[in-house]
Design a protein around this motif. Structure first.
Motif, PDB file in Angstrom:
ATOM      1  N   GLY A 159      44.668  42.744  15.478  1.00  0.00           N
ATOM      2  CA  GLY A 159      45.871  43.303  16.088  1.00  0.00           C
ATOM      3  C   GLY A 159      47.139  42.742  15.474  1.00  0.00           C
ATOM      4  N   VAL A 160      47.163  41.423  15.267  1.00  0.00           N
ATOM      5  CA  VAL A 160      48.332  40.785  14.656  1.00  0.00           C
ATOM      6  C   VAL A 160      48.542  41.301  13.235  1.00  0.00           C
ATOM      7  N   THR A 161      47.443  41.416  12.479  1.00  0.00           N
ATOM      8  CA  THR A 161      47.554  41.858  11.086  1.00  0.00           C
ATOM      9  C   THR A 161      48.001  43.313  10.994  1.00  0.00           C
ATOM     10  N   SER A 186      51.294  44.393   9.073  1.00  0.00           N
ATOM     11  CA  SER A 186      51.189  45.428   8.047  1.00  0.00           C
ATOM     12  C   SER A 186      52.156  46.574   8.323  1.00  0.00           C
ATOM     13  N   GLY A 187      52.239  46.997   9.600  1.00  0.00           N
ATOM     14  CA  GLY A 187      53.152  48.077   9.956  1.00  0.00           C
ATOM     15  C   GLY A 187      54.601  47.723   9.677  1.00  0.00           C
ATOM     16  N   CYS A 188      54.979  46.475   9.984  1.00  0.00           N
ATOM     17  CA  CYS A 188      56.355  46.033   9.728  1.00  0.00           C
ATOM     18  C   CYS A 188      56.680  46.050   8.237  1.00  0.00           C
ATOM     19  N   ILE A 189      55.744  45.564   7.433  1.00  0.00           N
ATOM     20  CA  ILE A 189      55.963  45.510   5.983  1.00  0.00           C
ATOM     21  C   ILE A 189      56.037  46.921   5.395  1.00  0.00           C
ATOM     22  N   LEU A 190      55.119  47.793   5.814  1.00  0.00           N
ATOM     23  CA  LEU A 190      55.114  49.173   5.312  1.00  0.00           C
ATOM     24  C   LEU A 190      56.400  49.901   5.693  1.00  0.00           C
ATOM     25  N   LYS A 191      56.901  49.622   6.889  1.00  0.00           N
ATOM     26  CA  LYS A 191      58.170  50.231   7.315  1.00  0.00           C
ATOM     27  C   LYS A 191      59.291  49.839   6.367  1.00  0.00           C
ATOM     28  N   GLY A 199      49.601  32.618   9.027  1.00  0.00           N
ATOM     29  CA  GLY A 199      50.523  31.935   9.926  1.00  0.00           C
ATOM     30  C   GLY A 199      51.957  32.048   9.460  1.00  0.00           C
ATOM     31  N   ALA A 200      52.185  31.851   8.161  1.00  0.00           N
ATOM     32  CA  ALA A 200      53.545  31.917   7.619  1.00  0.00           C
ATOM     33  C   ALA A 200      54.107  33.331   7.717  1.00  0.00           C
ATOM     34  N   LEU A 201      53.281  34.322   7.422  1.00  0.00           N
ATOM     35  CA  LEU A 201      53.778  35.697   7.445  1.00  0.00           C
ATOM     36  C   LEU A 201      54.018  36.173   8.877  1.00  0.00           C
ATOM     37  N   GLU A 202      53.221  35.678   9.807  1.00  0.00           N
ATOM     38  CA  GLU A 202      53.459  36.017  11.215  1.00  0.00           C
ATOM     39  C   GLU A 202      54.809  35.465  11.667  1.00  0.00           C
ATOM     40  N   GLN A 251      47.954  51.622  15.902  1.00  0.00           N
ATOM     41  CA  GLN A 251      46.695  50.894  16.048  1.00  0.00           C
ATOM     42  C   GLN A 251      46.929  49.517  16.666  1.00  0.00           C
ATOM     43  N   ALA A 252      48.036  48.876  16.292  1.00  0.00           N
ATOM     44  CA  ALA A 252      48.351  47.561  16.855  1.00  0.00           C
ATOM     45  C   ALA A 252      48.612  47.656  18.354  1.00  0.00           C
ATOM     46  N   VAL A 253      49.351  48.686  18.773  1.00  0.00           N
ATOM     47  CA  VAL A 253      49.654  48.878  20.193  1.00  0.00           C
ATOM     48  C   VAL A 253      48.374  49.100  20.992  1.00  0.00           C
ATOM     49  N   ARG A 254      47.423  49.813  20.407  1.00  0.00           N
ATOM     50  CA  ARG A 254      46.172  50.129  21.097  1.00  0.00           C
ATOM     51  C   ARG A 254      45.157  48.986  21.043  1.00  0.00           C
ATOM     52  N   SER A 255      45.444  47.966  20.257  1.00  0.00           N
ATOM     53  CA  SER A 255      44.518  46.835  20.148  1.00  0.00           C
ATOM     54  C   SER A 255      44.495  46.048  21.455  1.00  0.00           C
ATOM     55  N   LYS A 256      43.322  45.608  21.840  1.00  0.00           N
ATOM     56  CA  LYS A 256      43.179  44.804  23.050  1.00  0.00           C
ATOM     57  C   LYS A 256      43.392  43.342  22.689  1.00  0.00           C
ATOM     58  N   MET A 257      44.521  42.788  23.127  1.00  0.00           N
ATOM     59  CA  MET A 257      44.894  41.429  22.763  1.00  0.00           C
ATOM     60  C   MET A 257      44.595  40.480  23.923  1.00  0.00           C
ATOM     61  N   HIS A 258      43.882  39.414  23.623  1.00  0.00           N
ATOM     62  CA  HIS A 258      43.554  38.426  24.651  1.00  0.00           C
ATOM     63  C   HIS A 258      44.550  37.269  24.670  1.00  0.00           C
ATOM     64  N   HIS A 259      45.077  36.920  23.519  1.00  0.00           N
ATOM     65  CA  HIS A 259      45.982  35.775  23.422  1.00  0.00           C
ATOM     66  C   HIS A 259      47.352  36.173  22.866  1.00  0.00           C
ATOM     67  N   ASP A 260      47.361  36.944  21.786  1.00  0.00           N
ATOM     68  CA  ASP A 260      48.624  37.328  21.129  1.00  0.00           C
ATOM     69  C   ASP A 260      49.225  38.552  21.812  1.00  0.00           C
ATOM     70  N   THR A 261      49.611  38.387  23.081  1.00  0.00           N
ATOM     71  CA  THR A 261      50.092  39.520  23.874  1.00  0.00           C
ATOM     72  C   THR A 261      51.468  40.013  23.446  1.00  0.00           C
ATOM     73  N   LEU A 262      52.146  39.273  22.590  1.00  0.00           N
ATOM     74  CA  LEU A 262      53.447  39.745  22.096  1.00  0.00           C
ATOM     75  C   LEU A 262      53.300  40.929  21.153  1.00  0.00           C
ATOM     76  N   VAL A 263      52.089  41.129  20.607  1.00  0.00           N
ATOM     77  CA  VAL A 263      51.891  42.189  19.617  1.00  0.00           C
ATOM     78  C   VAL A 263      52.224  43.564  20.189  1.00  0.00           C
ATOM     79  N   GLY A 264      51.776  43.850  21.426  1.00  0.00           N
ATOM     80  CA  GLY A 264      52.015  45.165  22.018  1.00  0.00           C
ATOM     81  C   GLY A 264      53.487  45.539  22.075  1.00  0.00           C
ATOM     82  N   PRO A 265      54.322  44.757  22.783  1.00  0.00           N
ATOM     83  CA  PRO A 265      55.748  45.115  22.865  1.00  0.00           C
ATOM     84  C   PRO A 265      56.476  45.034  21.532  1.00  0.00           C
ATOM     85  N   PHE A 266      56.118  44.061  20.683  1.00  0.00           N
ATOM     86  CA  PHE A 266      56.783  43.963  19.387  1.00  0.00           C
ATOM     87  C   PHE A 266      56.424  45.159  18.502  1.00  0.00           C
ATOM     88  N   ALA A 267      55.158  45.589  18.547  1.00  0.00           N
ATOM     89  CA  ALA A 267      54.751  46.751  17.749  1.00  0.00           C
ATOM     90  C   ALA A 267      55.399  48.025  18.284  1.00  0.00           C
TER      91      ALA A 267
END
Length: 436
Positions: free
Chosen positions: A359-361, A365-370, A320-323, A384-400
C-alpha cells in the motif's frame, strides 16, 4: 483621542505577545496546543479590534497622532491573525476558531502590506510572514497554490533581496523558494553560504549571548534544510551527515533527526551505520509538548517498531528515505532524472511488496508518476493505494486520496478534486500527520 500614544503602544505590545504565543502553540501540533492557541488568538484579536477602532477614530493608518511603529504594530497584528486563520486546515480551524471567526485573507494581506509600507519596526517581520506564506506554505499543495501565489512570492523575495541582501533569515526563505522551483543546486548554494558565515566569531555575538544562541538556532535550521535538499537530490550520504550532526546537538526532535539519518544511511548502502542509528533511537527519551508526542516522533516510533517486527522479511534500502521524501512533499521539488530513478525503484519494489508495504509503495509510486505527468498511471496506482487494507500505515488512505484530488485538479476537473479532498478529510482520524 482618548488615550495618549504610550498607552496605545503598551496595548499593542500586550496583544503582540498573545499573538506570538499563539503562533508557537500552533506549531506544537497537539489538540491542547491548538486550544491554547485559539484562546490566545481570541484575546489578542479582541485587543487588536479595540486598538483598530482607536486608530480609525484618529484618522486611520495615516494619522500623525500615533507614531508609525505603533500603527504598524496594529496593522501587523490584524494582518497576521487574519492570514493565519485563513490558512489553517479545517480540522485545526475547528479547534482554534473558538470565537467563530475564520479570517479574511485579503484583509490580512492588505494589513501586512500597510505594515510593510510604514517602514517601521515590524515591517521586516511583515515581509517575512508574507514570504513564508507564499514561498514556504505553497509546497504543502504546490500544484494548486503555485499558479496562484508564485508571482507574489517572486515579488516579495525580490523586495527582500533588494533591501536585505545579506540577511540570513530571508536567505533561508529564498533558498526554500528556489527548492520549490526545482532549483536544488541554488538552494544548496544559498543555504551553504548562510551556514558558512562565521557569525560566532563576530564581536557583537561574543558580547551578546542571546544573539549567539539565536544564530546557533538559525545555523541548525540551515543544516536541517540542507539535509532535506540533499535528500531530494538523492544524495543520501550527505543528507545523513547533516541529520547525524543535528541529532547529536538535539536540534528540534532528536528522535526524528536520528531517524532521518538512519533511513538516509540505509538508502546510501551503509547498513551497519543505519543499524546503529536505529538502535540509538530506542535510547532517546520521548519528549512531549502539551502532553502529546509530536506527529513526526509518533511516526518514527511506529516505523522503528515495524522495522524490528519485519526485519527478517528484508526491506528495500530506499523505501524509508523515499517514504519520508513523499510525506515532506519532496517529490514536488525534484527534477525529472531524480523522479525517474525513484519511479524505477518503486516499480521494482512492487513486484514483491505485500501487506502494508504494498500500500505504501503504491502511494509513493502514484505520487512520483503524477510528478512525471503520467496522470493515468498515477490515478490507477493511487486508487489501488486507497483500496489497500492498511493495518499500521493508516496515513496512506487519506494521503493517497489527497493526491487523487491533485490528479483531478491537474486534469481541470475541480469538482472531482474537491470530492477527493473532502473524502480525505472525512474518512479516517488519528493517523500520523493528520493535521496536515
Amino acid at each position: 483621542m482618548k488615550r495618549n500614544n504610550s498607552e496605545i503602544r503598551d496595548d499593542v505590545i500586550g496583544a503582540e505577545g498573545l499573538l506570538l504565543t499563539a503562533l508557537i502553540q500552533l506549531l506544537q501540533e497537539s489538540v491542547v496546543g491548538f486550544l491554547k492557541a485559539g484562546l490566545n488568538l481570541r484575546r489578542g484579536y479582541k485587543q487588536y479590534e479595540t486598538l483598530w477602532r482607536e486608530v480609525q477614530e484618529c484618522g486611520g493608518l495615516e494619522t500623525s497622532l500615533i507614531d508609525r511603529h505603533t500603527l504598524s504594530g496594529v496593522a501587523f497584528g490584524l494582518g497576521t491573525i487574519n492570514v493565519v486563520l485563513s490558512a489553517l486546515p479545517t480540522k485545526i480551524l475547528r479547534l482554534v476558531s473558538v470565537f467563530g471567526y475564520v479570517g479574511d485573507r485579503e484583509l490580512g494581506f492588505d494589513m501586512l502590506n500597510a505594515c510593510l509600507d510604514k517602514g517601521a519596526l515590524l515591517s521586516p517581520l511583515a515581509l517575512m510572514l508574507m514570504i513564508f506564506f507564499y514561498a514556504a506554505l505553497t509546497p504543502f499543495a504546490p500544484e494548486v497554490l503555485e499558479p496562484i501565489y508564485g508571482e507574489k512570492a517572486d515579488k516579495y523575495i525580490a523586495y527582500a533581496l533588494e533591501h536585505y541582501p545579506d540577511s540570513p533569515l530571508y536567505g533561508v526563505l529564498v533558498a526554500r523558494h528556489a527548492r520549490q522551483q526545482r532549483d536544488l543546486e541554488k538552494a544548496v548554494r544559498d543555504l551553504t553560504r548562510i551556514s558558512d558565515v562565521p557569525w560566532a566569531e563576530h564581536e557583537r555575538f561574543k558580547s551578546t549571548p542571546l544573539a549567539l544562541k539565536a544564530w546557533e538556532a538559525l545555523y541548525h535550521l540551515c543544516s536541517y534544510e540542507l539535509g532535506m535538499t540533499e535528500l531530494y537530490r538523492l544524495n543520501f550520504a550527505q543528507a545523513a551527515e547533516h541529520y547525524r550532526k543535528l541529532a547529536e546537538v538535539r536540534y528540534w526532535s532528536q528522535i526524528t533527526c536520528r531517524y532521518l539519518q538512519a533511513v538516509c544511511m540505509e538508502a546510501a548502502g551503509d547498513a551497519e551505520g543505519a543499524d546503529l542509528a536505529y538502535s540509538q533511537i530506542k535510547e532517546i527519551s520521548v519528549r512531549k509538548y502539551s502532553g502529546r508526542v509530536i506527529s513526526s516522533d509518533q511516526y518514527v516510533l511506529r516505523k522503528v517498531k515495524m522495522r524490528d517486527e519485519d526485519r527478517r522479511r528484508g526491506r528495500d534500502s530506499w523505501r524509508g528515505a523515499l517514504e519520508v521524501l513523499v510525506i515532506w512533499n519532496g517529490h514536488t521539488c525534484m527534477r525529472r532524472e531524480q523522479l525517474e530513478r525513484c519511479r524505477d525503484w518503486a516499480e521494482e519494489a512492487l513486484k514483491t511488496a505485500k501487506g502494508d508495504d504494498r500500500g505504501v509503495t503504491l502511494w509513493i509510486s502514484g505520487c512520483i508518476l503524477k510528478e512525471l505527468g503520467e496522470l493515468d498511471k498515477a490515478e490507477k496506482r493511487l486508487h489501488q493505494a486507497v483500496r489497500s487494507k492498511m493495518h499500521h500505515d493508516t496515513l496512506v488512505g487519506p494521503f493517497a486520496r489527497y493526491e487523487q484530488g491533485v490528479v483531478a485538479w491537474l486534469r481541470g476537473d475541480k469538482e472531482t478534486a474537491k470530492k477527493h479532498w473532502n473524502k480525505a478529510q472525512a474518512e479516517s482520524h488519528d493517523y500520523n500527520f493528520e493535521f496536515r
